[in-house]
Structure formats: structure tokens, C-alpha cells
Design an enzyme around this catalytic site. Structure first.
Site, PDB file in Angstrom:
ATOM      1  N   LYS A  10      28.690 -37.835  -3.990  1.00 33.25           N
ATOM      2  CA  LYS A  10      28.730 -36.464  -4.505  1.00 33.25           C
ATOM      3  C   LYS A  10      27.868 -36.396  -5.743  1.00 33.25           C
ATOM      4  CE  LYS A  10      30.921 -32.461  -3.735  1.00 33.25           C
ATOM      5  NZ  LYS A  10      31.515 -32.003  -2.461  1.00 33.25           N
TER       6      LYS A  10
HETATM    7  N1  GLU Z   1      29.628 -30.070   0.184  1.00 36.36           N
HETATM    8  C1  GLU Z   1      30.174 -30.130   1.495  1.00 36.36           C
HETATM    9  C2  GLU Z   1      31.484 -30.911   1.498  1.00 36.36           C
HETATM   10  O1  GLU Z   1      32.167 -30.997   0.506  1.00 36.36           O
HETATM   11  C3  GLU Z   1      29.167 -30.620   2.532  1.00 36.36           C
HETATM   12  C4  GLU Z   1      28.616 -31.996   2.295  1.00 36.36           C
HETATM   13  C5  GLU Z   1      27.486 -32.359   3.232  1.00 36.36           C
HETATM   14  O2  GLU Z   1      27.133 -31.583   4.098  1.00 36.36           O
HETATM   15  O3  GLU Z   1      26.963 -33.477   3.060  1.00 36.36           O
HETATM   16  O4  GLU Z   1      31.913 -31.407   2.508  1.00 36.36           O
END
Ligand code: GLU
Length: 374
Positions: free
Chosen positions: A62
Site C-alpha cells: 500500500k
Molecule cells: N485500493 C484498492 C483496494 O484497497 C485496490 C487495490 C488494487 O487494485 O491493487 O483493494
């Protein structure tokens, strides 16, 4: 980052890789004032469990920047994104760590990010991020995928409870963004009444069901939901306490806590956001008998279609929307059934069951890979 007035401002950003046993890191980039290292690390861990749970060949990661993106101009946002991409380019890669959108970021952010990374490499590297616009190698269905997955999960849960989604179903949604809107459309298309949605200005309520397209048009003109004609203004607290069948917190974390969980009356609670219920709140609503669909399952549609986008990009071969949605449905159904069976096996709620199911997969992978150097 040089701002429009010529001054230089320092922002603090992060990228955390949590566990890479199943494959490259995967996870979004968040632009929000509350971003800090511990939140980013917690969200990276959640991505490890999410990817493991739904069977994607990814680890968890993240990123984020502590910033209120609504206070920056388009040029400043672009400069911020390109600075961030430059600063982390050496720790990411299409087979290393693949960012995506999250709160406060979108397809345009991903386009700037991909362009910056590609300029550093000297060739176009589309697979460095997912959630790109279609014109740059995005996948059909990615934009709606998280909300669509939420709607699928609500249906799976409703089936288990023997209360199919139809014109008698009432739904309240906390949020009115990338996750909430497609979920509202899909459940609305099944006949359900979306009686409330909300944003930073509070909620709008209509017992007969809101017209979501009208709400969208209103927000486009007026920036916020407040004042939407023909609706009653309610607070977010009133929204959580509505006497509805389905409650979908689809905005941000930590909104349902030990202080307001007692007021929740919904039979199904679908965590569209990451971590909208605190641990105490999960225990309270579970004890009250609500069927909670945990975030790592409920909002996994986004990262699942991100995976499809990555696969399509690496093959330079793109699928039609039916193919995307059919595969999304199939993965979510299998994951839901796995979590449901695990909850029966351990006689626990779906939240704990999802963690058990995810950690089981992770444990197998880590044991097979072994500890080396030992
Ligand atoms: N931000 C989204 C999540 O929390 C998508 C992450 C992604 O597609 O890599 O799952």
C-alpha cells in the site's frame, strides 16, 4: 513539489510492502490527510490477506501521501504524483510491486504515474500500475469493479439468509464515490430501494428510494449531496441507525465503533471500505446477529479486476466486459463460499473466517517456499 504560486512544499509519502510470498506486492495509493506510516502498513497487511483470500498471485502493499487532494490544482496534483512515482520507482515494478488507485486517486493519477515510470525506464511500461484509463491499457469494468463485487457479495449473503434482493429490499450506503455509486446502481437494477447515501456534507434520505443518476448529476453541479431536492437531509450517524435490510459503509475506515454499533439495525453489513467497522463494532454487530461481509472479501472486486488488467496488459490482449464480469463473479462466489464454510467450520463470524481462510493460503505458500537463508 513546486506549487502554482512558485513556492516549494514538502509532502510525506509512503510505500509499504507487507508480505511477498504469493507474488509481487499489490495495493493502492491513497491521497488523504490522515495517511501515515502505521495506517499504510495496516492497509498493506490487509492487501496481503485480500489477495491471498481471493487466490491472486500477489502479496500485499500500500502507498499514500498525507495530503488533501481537493486543495491542490490539477497541475499541482500532477507534480505531486510524478514526484512520488520518481521517489519510489526503484522499489516497484511490474513483477515487484504494482500500485493502483485508492481513496483520493483515480485513472488520471495512474496515467501520470505510469508515464513517469515509463520515462525513467525509457519505454512504455503499462503493467507498472492498474486502474489505468482504457486508452492506456486499462481493463473494461475496472472502474465499477469494487462496487460490483460489493453488490455480488450482498446477493450471496442475502441468499444465505433466504431474503433475496428485490423491490422489498432497503439499502443505506455510507459514501457516494467510486465504490458506493456502482454498488447502488447494481442493487438498484435488481429492484432494491437505495434509501440513503452520504458524503462529507452528510446524508440524503428518501424512503421510496433515491434516484442515483439524479444524485450523481446534483453532485456534479453542486460538489456535495447536501440540498438535493426531494430528499431529507440526515447525518451520517442517522444513516448508520436506519432500519434497513442492508448497510454498506463504503467511504473510509473506523466509522462504526463501539459507540454507534449498537444502533445498527441492518441484517446485512457489507464492508465496501477497508476497515469501516472497528474490532469492537464487529463484535457488537455479530452478537446482534447481523451478517457481516468483511472488507477483504467484500471489496476485493477492485483488486481482482486489477489482476485482470495486469494479465491483459502483460499479454497485450484485452477482454470484453462480459468476460471480465463473468470471471469477477466466479472468483468472488468461490471466495464467499470458502469464507462461509470456514465460518461454519470454526463457528465464528465472517470477519474471523476470512482471516483464517487467507492465512491458511499464506501459510501453505510460506511453508512450501521454506525459510532461506536459514
Ligand atoms: N485500493 C484498492 C483496494 O484497497 C485496490 C487495490 C488494487 O487494485 O491493487 O483493494
Amino acid at each position: 513539489v513546486r506549487l502554482d504560486d512558485g513556492t516549494v512544499k514538502t509532502f510525506v509519502g509512503y510505500r509499504v510492502q507487507h508480505n511477498l510470498s504469493l507474488g509481487p506486492g499489490k495495493g493502492g495509493i491513497r491521497y488523504h490527510p490522515a495517511v501515515d506510516l502505521s495506517e499504510t502498513a495496516g492497509l498493506a497487511m490487509l492487501m496481503t490477506f485480500k489477495c491471498a483470500l481471493v487466490g491472486l498471485p500477489y502479496g500485499g502493499a500500500k502507498g499514500g501521501i498525507a495530503v488533501d487532494p481537493t486543495l491542490l490544482s490539477r497541475a499541482e496534483l500532477q507534480a505531486l504524483t510524478r514526484r512520488y512515482a520518481t521517489e519510489i520507482n526503484m522499489i516497484i515494478g511490474p513483477h515487484v510491486d504494482i500500485p493502483a488507485p485508492d481513496i483520493g486517486t483515480d485513472g488520471q493519477t495512474m496515467a501520470w504515474f505510469m508515464d513517469t515510470y515509463s520515462q525513467i525506464k525509457g519505454y512504455t511500461e503499462g503493467a507498472i500500475v492498474t486502474g489505468k484509463p482504457l486508452e492506456l491499457g486499462g481493463s473494461k469494468g475496472r472502474a465499477e469493479s469494487t462496487g460490483k463485487g460489493v453488490a455480488y457479495c450482498v446477493n450471496f449473503a442475502a441468499e444465505k439468509l433466504g431474503m433475496p434482493i428485490n423491490q422489498n429490499t432497503t439499502v443505506a450506503i455510507h459514501g457516494f464515490g467510486k465504490v458506493a455509486i456502482p454498488a447502488a446502481y447494481d442493487l438498484g437494477a435488481q429492484g432494491a430501494k437505495i434509501v440513503a447515501v452520504s458524503d462529507i456534507s452528510g446524508g440524503v434520505y428518501d424512503a421510496n428510494g433515491l434516484d442515483i443518476a439524479k444524485c450523481e448529476a446534483w453532485v456534479k453541479e453542486n460538489k456535495v449531496l447536501k440540498g438535493m431536492p426531494g430528499t431529507k437531509h440526515i447525518t451520517n450517524e442517522e444513516l448508520f441507525a436506519l432500519n434497513v435490510d442492508v448497510l454498506i459503509p463504503a467511504a473510509i475506515d473506523g466509522v462504526i465503533t463501539k459507540d454507534n454499533a449498537h444502533n445498527v439495525k441492518a441484517k446485512i453489513i457489507a464492508e465496501g471500505a477497508n476497515g469501516p467497522l472497528t474490532k469492537e463494532a464487529v463484535d457488537i454487530v455479530s452478537q446482534k446477529g447481523a451478517f457481516l461481509i468483511p472488507d477483504v472479501l467484500c471489496n476485493a472486486g477492485g483488486v481482482i479486476v486489477s489482476y485482470f488488467e495486469w494479465v491483459q496488459g502483460l499479454q497485450s490482449f484485452f477482454w470484453d466486459l462480459d468476460e471480465v464480469n463473468k470471471r469477477l463473479h466466479s472468483i468472488m462466489k468461490d471466495a464467499f463460499e470458502n469464507v462461509y464454510a470456514t465460518s461454519k467450520e470454526f463457528n465464528c463470524n465472517m470477519k474471523s473466517a476470512a482471516l483464517v481462510a487467507a492465512i491458511r493460503r499464506l501459510e501453505r505458500a510460506m511453508k512450501l517456499r521454506g525459510l532461506w537463508p536459514s
